[in-house]
Design a protein around this motif. Structure first.
Motif, short mmCIF file in Angstrom:
data_model
loop_
_atom_site.label_atom_id
_atom_site.label_comp_id
_atom_site.label_asym_id
_atom_site.label_seq_id
_atom_site.Cartn_x
_atom_site.Cartn_y
_atom_site.Cartn_z
N ALA A 1 23.95 85.80 -39.08
CA ALA A 1 25.32 85.41 -38.73
C ALA A 1 25.82 86.17 -37.50
O ALA A 1 26.31 85.58 -36.53
CB ALA A 1 26.26 85.63 -39.92
N HIS A 2 25.69 87.49 -37.54
CA HIS A 2 26.20 88.31 -36.43
C HIS A 2 25.41 88.11 -35.15
O HIS A 2 25.98 88.02 -34.07
CB HIS A 2 26.21 89.79 -36.82
CG HIS A 2 27.22 90.14 -37.86
ND1 HIS A 2 28.57 90.22 -37.59
CD2 HIS A 2 27.08 90.42 -39.18
CE1 HIS A 2 29.22 90.55 -38.70
NE2 HIS A 2 28.34 90.66 -39.69
N SER A 3 24.08 88.05 -35.26
CA SER A 3 23.27 87.92 -34.04
C SER A 3 23.40 86.52 -33.44
O SER A 3 23.36 86.37 -32.21
CB SER A 3 21.80 88.26 -34.32
OG SER A 3 21.24 87.38 -35.26
N SER A 4 23.59 85.51 -34.27
CA SER A 4 23.79 84.16 -33.74
C SER A 4 25.10 84.08 -32.96
O SER A 4 25.14 83.54 -31.84
CB SER A 4 23.81 83.15 -34.90
OG SER A 4 23.95 81.84 -34.42
N LYS A 5 26.14 84.65 -33.53
CA LYS A 5 27.43 84.66 -32.84
C LYS A 5 27.32 85.46 -31.53
O LYS A 5 27.83 85.05 -30.49
CB LYS A 5 28.49 85.30 -33.76
CG LYS A 5 29.90 85.21 -33.21
CD LYS A 5 30.90 85.89 -34.13
CE LYS A 5 31.23 85.01 -35.30
NZ LYS A 5 32.34 85.55 -36.12
N TRP A 6 26.63 86.58 -31.57
CA TRP A 6 26.44 87.42 -30.39
C TRP A 6 25.66 86.68 -29.29
O TRP A 6 26.04 86.72 -28.12
CB TRP A 6 25.69 88.70 -30.81
CG TRP A 6 25.36 89.62 -29.69
CD1 TRP A 6 26.14 90.60 -29.16
CD2 TRP A 6 24.13 89.65 -28.96
NE1 TRP A 6 25.48 91.23 -28.15
CE2 TRP A 6 24.23 90.67 -28.01
CE3 TRP A 6 22.94 88.91 -29.03
CZ2 TRP A 6 23.21 90.98 -27.13
CZ3 TRP A 6 21.92 89.22 -28.15
CH2 TRP A 6 22.06 90.24 -27.20
N MET A 7 24.59 85.99 -29.69
CA MET A 7 23.77 85.26 -28.71
C MET A 7 24.60 84.24 -27.94
O MET A 7 24.42 84.07 -26.74
CB MET A 7 22.62 84.52 -29.39
CG MET A 7 21.40 85.38 -29.67
SD MET A 7 20.44 85.80 -28.21
CE MET A 7 19.50 84.30 -27.97
N LYS A 8 25.52 83.60 -28.62
CA LYS A 8 26.33 82.55 -27.98
C LYS A 8 27.25 83.12 -26.90
O LYS A 8 27.73 82.37 -26.05
CB LYS A 8 27.12 81.81 -29.04
CG LYS A 8 26.24 80.95 -29.90
CD LYS A 8 27.02 80.29 -31.02
CE LYS A 8 26.09 79.37 -31.75
NZ LYS A 8 25.95 79.53 -33.11
#
Length: 150
Positions: A77-84
């Motif tokens: 969840a956190h890394s997906s949001k960060w990647m965006k």
């Protein structure tokens, strides 16, 4: 026993949604560092993180306080949001829903660490699909291939 004493080495593997090539060499170092911070925040320090354009491997010491499923959920969840936030080329980045996780014997930590470090080299010879099937079979995990890839 008045305290809980735990040391569980876990090898976690998951891919990008539809195994799309999002994790290019430009972003991977920063992404892996970010995931290492997430692991530390959830008291599951990463020993090694690596991967290729479409998947990652994490070797960590699983916290005695957090279930594996919760750790993976939080990392994704956190890394997906960060990647965006890293540029328009990543705005459609998502992780796949599932994951694979394997316990690692203390005597195997160095071997698994090196294996994860050398993912880009490894995948010049072996496809991700074959790698996952090999790991599932090595660890005697029952699976239905239809649900592993769909």
């Amino acid at each position: 026993m008045p305290q809980s004493l735990v040391k569980n080495y876990i090898h976690i593997v998951f891919s990008t949604k539809y195994r799309q090539d999002f994790i290019d060499e430009e972003i991977e170092k920063e992404l892996f560092s970010y995931i290492a911070v997430l692991c530390k925040d959830f008291e599951s320090p990463a020993l090694q993180i690596g991967g290729t354009d479409d998947h990652i491997h994490i070797l960590c010491l699983l916290s005695r306080k957090i279930p594996l499923m919760k750790l993976v959920q939080e990392i994704k969840a956190h890394s997906s949001k960060w990647m965006k936030t890293k540029g328009p080329q990543y705005e459609n980045f998502f992780w796949q829903d599932g994951y694979a996780a394997f316990s690692v014997c203390r005597d195997e930590v160095n071997r698994v660490t090196n294996y994860i470090k050398n993912q880009r080299i490894h995948h010049q010879k072996q496809k991700f699909k074959d790698e996952v099937i090999e790991m599932l079979e090595k660890h005697h995990i029952d699976y239905d291939e239809k649900y592993v890839w769909d």
